[in-house]
Design a protein around this motif. Structure first.
Motif, PDB file in Angstrom:
ATOM      1  N   SER A 208      46.276  79.027  75.969  1.00 24.25           N
ATOM      2  CA  SER A 208      46.753  79.597  74.710  1.00 24.25           C
ATOM      3  C   SER A 208      46.803  78.490  73.660  1.00 24.25           C
ATOM      4  N   VAL A 209      46.218  78.752  72.493  1.00 22.87           N
ATOM      5  CA  VAL A 209      46.015  77.726  71.467  1.00 22.87           C
ATOM      6  C   VAL A 209      47.070  77.859  70.364  1.00 22.87           C
ATOM      7  N   ASN A 237      43.617  82.831  71.403  1.00 23.35           N
ATOM      8  CA  ASN A 237      43.719  82.074  70.155  1.00 23.35           C
ATOM      9  C   ASN A 237      44.347  82.943  69.079  1.00 23.35           C
ATOM     10  N   SER A 239      45.887  81.080  66.462  1.00 22.67           N
ATOM     11  CA  SER A 239      46.163  80.024  65.475  1.00 22.67           C
ATOM     12  C   SER A 239      45.169  80.077  64.320  1.00 22.67           C
ATOM     13  N   VAL A 244      38.039  76.416  67.200  1.00 22.01           N
ATOM     14  CA  VAL A 244      37.162  76.673  68.342  1.00 22.01           C
ATOM     15  C   VAL A 244      35.710  76.698  67.875  1.00 22.01           C
TER      16      VAL A 244
END
Length: 330
Positions: A208-209, A237, A239, A244
């Motif tokens: 998890s970002v 993701n 964020s 990425v």
């Protein structure tokens, strides 16, 4: 003398007037709400040229220098939040445009959404819902993943990453973390273990970002990291998309190696024909991370107050205080 014109941008869910009282502003200015994404940059410029003031919702509409230079009437941008990567502050200062800002939201809504996407991926909930709506049962559903005992890799252990890590620990997950500045001691203080980037991506069952986008973090999650993920792992993701390498992510997803839950993209809104919309192993949300009533109300109320302060001749909090020095503006 004509009244100032205020544009509220990107009110996608048409709730700006429900969440904030704009009556004090209406008494001295005309307000127009824009609820649809722009068709093009020229469309944006054409529609915004008459406006003196823009209320800007986070990073939904980009305002680079080439756009700002075509908005001759603009005097104030009332930005929500305290950071933006899509507004050219130097160009604003050069043109004499004030940029006010609000405090950050106290909400953990984006972290909650990340957890929701994690659960949805782990149990294929959108597919299960579609089956039930279509009169089917368990036909064609992938086998679910129990999260207890699995490894959660958190990329970025700030406020939101720490929240996700705490929930992971409560679920009985083995939580590890990495970021460029994270130390082993700082991770340990939050009850998790720091690992190197490659180990996190290679060993985690869920990644998890939770990073802030900057020149340093753009594409920090690259093809090497994504290709290292184990088969069946989940990538989340909520964020920012450009953290990425999107092309690499699409390739890994097309290969069926992982599942993904995504709320953010390189281009927003996501184009109708974008490859991510076509992949069966991706759960997509339309950038809903911070979009909850209390967070939006917080942003809009402070934004409206900044506009009112400006209209009354005061100085709201400014991201570009140098704009008050005539020598810095043209």
């Amino acid at each position: 003398m004509s009244r100032p014109a205020v544009a509220i941008l990107d009110d996608y869910q048409n709730n700006a007037f429900d969440l904030t009282d704009w009556s004090n502003i209406r008494s001295s200015a005309d307000i127009t709400v824009f609820s649809q994404p722009w068709k093009s940059e020229d469309d944006l410029v054409e529609q915004l040229q008459p406006f003196t003031i823009i209320s800007l919702m986070r990073e939904r509409t980009a305002l680079p220098a080439r756009v700002l230079d075509r908005l001759p009437n603009l005097k104030l941008i009332s930005m929500t939040g305290g950071r933006t990567s899509t507004l050219d502050l130097d160009a604003c200062t050069r043109r004499g445009v004030w940029v006010s800002y609000t405090g950050s939201s106290p909400s953990h809504a984006a972290a909650e959404l990340a957890l929701g996407l994690m659960f949805a991926c782990a149990r294929a909930l959108p597919q299960a819902h579609a089956n039930m709506r279509g009169g089917q049962w368990q036909e064609g559903l992938p086998m679910g993943m129990q999260l207890e005992g699995r490894r959660l890799g958190v990329v970025g252990l700030g406020k939101l990453g720490t929240y996700v890590a705490r929930v992971g620990l409560a679920l009985g997950m083995d939580v590890v973390a990495w970021s460029q500045n994270l130390t082993a001691d700082a991770a340990r203080e939050k009850g998790v273990r720091r690992v190197e980037k490659h180990e996190l991506f290679a060993d985690a069952d869920v990644v998890s970002v939770h990073l802030t986008l900057s020149d340093r973090t753009r594409h920090v999650i690259d093809r090497v990291a994504l290709s290292a993920m184990k088969k069946g792992a989940i990538f989340i993701n909520t964020s920012r998309g450009p953290l990425v390498d999107e092309a690499a992510l699409i390739d890994v997803l097309k290969a069926g190696q992982i599942m993904a839950g995504l709320d953010v993209y390189d281009i927003e809104p996501l184009p109708e024909d974008h490859p991510l919309r076509m992949l069966p192993n991706v759960i997509l949300a339309p950038h809903l991370g911070y979009v909850v009533s209390n967070a939006l109300a917080h942003f809009l109320q402070e934004s409206a107050q900044n506009i009112l302060t400006f209209l009354e001749g005061g100085v709201p909090p400014l991201k570009n205080p140098d704009v008050l020095n005539p020598s810095t503006a043209r």
